[in-house]
Design a protein around this motif. Structure first.
Motif, PDB file in Angstrom:
ATOM      1  N   ARG A  23       9.456 -55.725  -7.844  1.00 33.63           N
ATOM      2  CA  ARG A  23       8.989 -56.954  -8.880  1.00 33.63           C
ATOM      3  C   ARG A  23       8.241 -58.201  -8.238  1.00 33.63           C
ATOM      4  NH1 ARG A  23      13.621 -61.254 -10.542  1.00 33.63           N
ATOM      5  NH2 ARG A  23      12.033 -61.885 -11.599  1.00 33.63           N
ATOM      6  N   SER A  24       6.766 -58.695  -8.382  1.00 33.49           N
ATOM      7  CA  SER A  24       6.360 -59.804  -7.857  1.00 33.49           C
ATOM      8  C   SER A  24       6.766 -60.937  -8.448  1.00 33.49           C
ATOM      9  CB  SER A  24       4.389 -59.423  -8.172  1.00 33.49           C
ATOM     10  OG  SER A  24       3.726 -60.508  -7.113  1.00 33.49           O
TER      11      SER A  24
ATOM     12  N   ALA B  53       0.016 -66.466  -2.043  1.00 33.91           N
ATOM     13  CA  ALA B  53       0.761 -67.551  -2.746  1.00 33.91           C
ATOM     14  C   ALA B  53       1.748 -66.745  -4.044  1.00 33.91           C
ATOM     15  CB  ALA B  53       0.512 -68.038  -3.849  1.00 33.91           C
ATOM     16  N   SER B  54       2.561 -65.336  -3.484  1.00 28.24           N
ATOM     17  CA  SER B  54       3.356 -64.288  -4.055  1.00 28.24           C
ATOM     18  C   SER B  54       3.396 -62.899  -3.567  1.00 28.24           C
ATOM     19  CB  SER B  54       2.748 -63.878  -6.037  1.00 28.24           C
ATOM     20  OG  SER B  54       1.680 -63.822  -6.040  1.00 28.24           O
ATOM     21  N   VAL B  55       4.865 -62.138  -3.348  1.00 27.29           N
ATOM     22  CA  VAL B  55       4.793 -60.920  -2.034  1.00 27.29           C
ATOM     23  C   VAL B  55       5.688 -60.278  -3.453  1.00 27.29           C
ATOM     24  CG1 VAL B  55       4.659 -62.088  -0.260  1.00 27.29           C
ATOM     25  CG2 VAL B  55       6.531 -61.756  -1.634  1.00 27.29           C
ATOM     26  N   THR B  56       5.197 -58.559  -3.401  1.00 28.34           N
ATOM     27  CA  THR B  56       6.032 -57.920  -3.966  1.00 28.34           C
ATOM     28  C   THR B  56       7.650 -57.491  -3.063  1.00 28.34           C
ATOM     29  OG1 THR B  56       4.049 -56.259  -4.516  1.00 28.34           O
ATOM     30  CG2 THR B  56       6.335 -55.260  -5.151  1.00 28.34           C
ATOM     31  N   LEU B  57       8.494 -57.944  -3.894  1.00 27.37           N
ATOM     32  CA  LEU B  57       9.902 -57.322  -3.766  1.00 27.37           C
ATOM     33  C   LEU B  57      10.136 -55.856  -3.734  1.00 27.37           C
ATOM     34  CD1 LEU B  57      12.192 -60.835  -4.337  1.00 27.37           C
ATOM     35  CD2 LEU B  57      10.480 -59.442  -2.365  1.00 27.37           C
ATOM     36  N   ARG B  58      10.761 -55.210  -3.003  1.00 30.07           N
ATOM     37  CA  ARG B  58      12.152 -54.078  -3.356  1.00 30.07           C
ATOM     38  C   ARG B  58      13.228 -54.403  -3.138  1.00 30.07           C
ATOM     39  NH1 ARG B  58       9.732 -48.708  -3.564  1.00 30.07           N
ATOM     40  NH2 ARG B  58      10.757 -46.791  -3.008  1.00 30.07           N
ATOM     41  N   GLY B  59      14.076 -53.159  -3.368  1.00 30.04           N
ATOM     42  CA  GLY B  59      15.179 -53.580  -3.262  1.00 30.04           C
ATOM     43  C   GLY B  59      15.992 -53.616  -4.943  1.00 30.04           C
ATOM     44  N   PRO B  60      17.537 -53.387  -4.505  1.00 31.78           N
ATOM     45  CA  PRO B  60      18.653 -52.852  -5.845  1.00 31.78           C
ATOM     46  C   PRO B  60      18.010 -54.395  -7.128  1.00 31.78           C
ATOM     47  CG  PRO B  60      19.771 -53.703  -3.537  1.00 31.78           C
ATOM     48  CD  PRO B  60      18.230 -54.224  -2.766  1.00 31.78           C
TER      49      PRO B  60
ATOM     50  N   ILE C 169      19.850 -57.419  -7.236  1.00 32.99           N
ATOM     51  CA  ILE C 169      19.249 -58.445  -6.772  1.00 32.99           C
ATOM     52  C   ILE C 169      18.796 -59.255  -7.111  1.00 32.99           C
ATOM     53  CG2 ILE C 169      19.159 -59.277  -4.133  1.00 32.99           C
ATOM     54  CD1 ILE C 169      21.123 -57.213  -2.754  1.00 32.99           C
ATOM     55  N   LEU C 170      17.425 -58.695  -7.125  1.00 31.40           N
ATOM     56  CA  LEU C 170      15.997 -58.748  -7.590  1.00 31.40           C
ATOM     57  C   LEU C 170      15.862 -59.470  -9.317  1.00 31.40           C
ATOM     58  CD1 LEU C 170      13.105 -55.745  -5.998  1.00 31.40           C
ATOM     59  CD2 LEU C 170      14.530 -57.936  -5.322  1.00 31.40           C
ATOM     60  N   SER C 171      16.972 -58.873  -9.632  1.00 33.81           N
ATOM     61  CA  SER C 171      16.715 -59.491 -11.256  1.00 33.81           C
ATOM     62  C   SER C 171      17.461 -61.084 -11.382  1.00 33.81           C
ATOM     63  CB  SER C 171      17.573 -58.857 -12.272  1.00 33.81           C
ATOM     64  OG  SER C 171      18.861 -58.826 -11.707  1.00 33.81           O
ATOM     65  N   ASP C 172      17.425 -61.636  -9.950  1.00 33.77           N
ATOM     66  CA  ASP C 172      18.741 -62.878  -9.951  1.00 33.77           C
ATOM     67  C   ASP C 172      17.670 -64.004  -8.956  1.00 33.77           C
ATOM     68  OD1 ASP C 172      19.863 -63.048 -11.489  1.00 33.77           O
ATOM     69  OD2 ASP C 172      21.696 -62.078 -10.255  1.00 33.77           O
TER      70      ASP C 172
ATOM     71  N   VAL D 148      -0.898 -77.541  10.797  1.00 31.99           N
ATOM     72  CA  VAL D 148      -0.260 -76.564  11.468  1.00 31.99           C
ATOM     73  C   VAL D 148      -0.597 -75.429  10.546  1.00 31.99           C
ATOM     74  CG1 VAL D 148       2.223 -75.904  12.222  1.00 31.99           C
ATOM     75  CG2 VAL D 148       1.925 -78.436  12.433  1.00 31.99           C
ATOM     76  N   ARG D 149      -0.842 -74.747  11.486  1.00 29.43           N
ATOM     77  CA  ARG D 149      -1.292 -73.240  10.848  1.00 29.43           C
ATOM     78  C   ARG D 149       0.291 -72.756  11.172  1.00 29.43           C
ATOM     79  NH1 ARG D 149      -5.937 -76.030  11.198  1.00 29.43           N
ATOM     80  NH2 ARG D 149      -7.061 -76.303   9.320  1.00 29.43           N
ATOM     81  N   GLN D 150       0.558 -71.290  10.342  1.00 27.34           N
ATOM     82  CA  GLN D 150       1.899 -70.231  11.457  1.00 27.34           C
ATOM     83  C   GLN D 150       1.760 -69.449  10.406  1.00 27.34           C
ATOM     84  OE1 GLN D 150       5.261 -73.876  11.183  1.00 27.34           O
ATOM     85  NE2 GLN D 150       5.268 -72.728  13.136  1.00 27.34           N
ATOM     86  N   ASN D 151       2.496 -68.166  11.159  1.00 33.46           N
ATOM     87  CA  ASN D 151       2.527 -67.272  10.615  1.00 33.46           C
ATOM     88  C   ASN D 151       4.754 -67.071  10.405  1.00 33.46           C
ATOM     89  OD1 ASN D 151       3.174 -64.218  10.071  1.00 33.46           O
ATOM     90  ND2 ASN D 151       1.382 -63.666   9.708  1.00 33.46           N
ATOM     91  N   LEU D 152       4.430 -66.818   9.125  1.00 32.01           N
ATOM     92  CA  LEU D 152       6.198 -67.018   8.995  1.00 32.01           C
ATOM     93  C   LEU D 152       6.974 -65.885   8.072  1.00 32.01           C
ATOM     94  CD1 LEU D 152       6.765 -70.713   8.340  1.00 32.01           C
ATOM     95  CD2 LEU D 152       6.464 -69.982  10.280  1.00 32.01           C
ATOM     96  N   PRO D 153       7.948 -65.668   8.715  1.00 33.01           N
ATOM     97  CA  PRO D 153       8.966 -64.165   7.989  1.00 33.01           C
ATOM     98  C   PRO D 153       9.476 -64.930   6.275  1.00 33.01           C
ATOM     99  CG  PRO D 153      10.340 -65.129  10.036  1.00 33.01           C
ATOM    100  CD  PRO D 153       8.489 -65.944  10.439  1.00 33.01           C
ATOM    101  N   LEU D 154       9.784 -63.743   5.720  1.00 37.52           N
ATOM    102  CA  LEU D 154       9.656 -64.519   4.741  1.00 37.52           C
ATOM    103  C   LEU D 154      11.527 -63.928   4.557  1.00 37.52           C
ATOM    104  CD1 LEU D 154       7.964 -62.878   2.309  1.00 37.52           C
ATOM    105  CD2 LEU D 154       7.750 -65.645   2.435  1.00 37.52           C
ATOM    106  N   ASP D 155      12.472 -64.465   3.601  1.00 41.17           N
ATOM    107  CA  ASP D 155      13.401 -65.575   3.839  1.00 41.17           C
ATOM    108  C   ASP D 155      13.832 -63.803   3.122  1.00 41.17           C
ATOM    109  OD1 ASP D 155      16.667 -65.681   5.317  1.00 41.17           O
ATOM    110  OD2 ASP D 155      16.596 -67.553   3.372  1.00 41.17           O
ATOM    111  N   THR D 156      14.469 -62.817   3.306  1.00 40.62           N
ATOM    112  CA  THR D 156      15.039 -62.346   1.836  1.00 40.62           C
ATOM    113  C   THR D 156      16.531 -61.640   2.505  1.00 40.62           C
ATOM    114  OG1 THR D 156      14.269 -59.989   2.967  1.00 40.62           O
ATOM    115  CG2 THR D 156      12.197 -61.086   1.664  1.00 40.62           C
ATOM    116  N   PRO D 157      16.826 -61.058   0.693  1.00 43.84           N
ATOM    117  CA  PRO D 157      18.403 -60.663   1.133  1.00 43.84           C
ATOM    118  C   PRO D 157      18.738 -59.633   1.538  1.00 43.84           C
ATOM    119  CG  PRO D 157      18.481 -61.866  -0.840  1.00 43.84           C
ATOM    120  CD  PRO D 157      16.887 -61.717  -0.384  1.00 43.84           C
ATOM    121  N   GLY D 158      18.920 -59.082   2.377  1.00 40.02           N
ATOM    122  CA  GLY D 158      19.629 -58.093   2.385  1.00 40.02           C
ATOM    123  C   GLY D 158      19.704 -56.847   1.974  1.00 40.02           C
TER     124      GLY D 158
END
Length: 308
Positions: free
Chosen positions: A131-132, A158-165, A168-171, A190-200
């Protein structure tokens, strides 16, 4: 009447010796000195249905107790054993997958398998979902709330695609982007490239995003007279000259008059080994709180003396 050919005798003798040798080897390998041993077998998994994702239950190794000829057991115990387990039959929810002897691979078929621990695994699986979702910036500051102010936060994409169970994604209506502010960057963009904080078990595509923001709170310069602190077991046995140092520091504007924050600025010295009455010159160490920058180009040594 059958004639006797003495020329065939060497061939028959060689054949008899070969048969006796083969029987002897078979006896040694298959019958004599049968032992028991316990070995560790690593587990690899394959065949997971493409519409499912494993959420729990997988193990990395099993312990196999088996009986067999000593020579073969010694040889196989020196190998790295790996067993492939096919998970093509699992369903959403819970599936019991046996790990008993008949499910072990060809490496172990020359042996009598006595026990496998654990004898089964309980695999939990969920539907694999995509889901996006929008990316939501979450600002974190090492200083107390309100000291650093931020404006014009721009995240790309501004949005990304998540892939997983699915459970988890429904919430997950959004994915957080943790931005930790640098107090020394106050008043800058400030300009940065930052990782997204996703659950396991959840992967983001892309896994990181570009972010730009401006720390609108400024910084100011403060002059401080700081007492030199002796760090030793018997600090009262030492004297320092000078007793204070003047330090020029830059701090966030909101903390320029905050006495509890400014008191965290420290100057310490550690006395070297000395006899009573001796003195030494020592370079002081400056202790800066978070968000404070020392502007003095250099700090002069101080003289420390051991009292008589």
């Amino acid at each position: 009447m059958m004639s006797f050919n003495p020329k065939k005798m060497p061939h028959l003798l060689s054949l008899a010796i070969a048969i006796v040798t083969a029987v002897g080897m078979w006896y040694v390998v298959s019958v004599r000195d049968r032992l028991e041993a316990q070995l560790e077998v690593s587990i690899d998994y394959n065949g997971v249905p493409p519409n499912l994702v494993i959420t729990d239950g997988l193990i990395s190794k099993v312990h196999v107790r088996m009986r067999g000829p000593e020579l073969l057991l010694r040889a196989i115990s020196q190998q790295t054993l790996t067993q492939a387990i096919n998970l093509s039959g699992i369903k959403k929810g819970t599936t019991v997958v046996p790990l008993s002897g008949e499910h072990m691979g060809p490496q172990l078929r020359a042996f009598e398998l006595i026990d496998v621990q654990p004898p089964r695994i309980v695999v939990k699986a969920d539907n694999l979902m995509e889901r996006s979702v929008p990316v939501r910036a979450e600002i974190e500051s090492p200083l107390r709330s309100g000291v650093l102010t931020v404006e014009n936060v721009i995240v790309s994409p501004a949005s990304v695609t998540l892939r997983g169970p699915e459970s988890i994604l429904s919430d997950m209506p959004h994915v957080p982007l943790i931005i930790t502010l640098d107090p020394n960057a106050a008043g800058t963009t400030v300009r940065q490239n930052l990782p997204l904080d996703t659950p396991g078990l959840v992967n983001a595509m892309p896994a990181s995003v570009e972010v730009q923001y401006t720390i609108t709170s400024g910084r100011t310069v403060v002059t401080r007279q700081v007492r030199v602190e002796v760090v030793a077991q018997n600090a009262s046995h030492y004297a320092v000259e000078p007793e204070t140092l003047e330090l020029l520091v830059e701090v966030p504007e909101a903390l320029a008059k905050n006495s509890s924050y400014l008191r965290k600025l420290g100057v310490i010295v550690v006395p070297p080994p000395m006899e009573m009455g001796q003195s030494r010159q020592v370079d002081p160490r400056i202790r800066l709180p978070e968000g404070m920058t020392l502007l003095n180009p250099s700090v002069n040594p101080v003289t420390i003396s051991r009292k008589k």
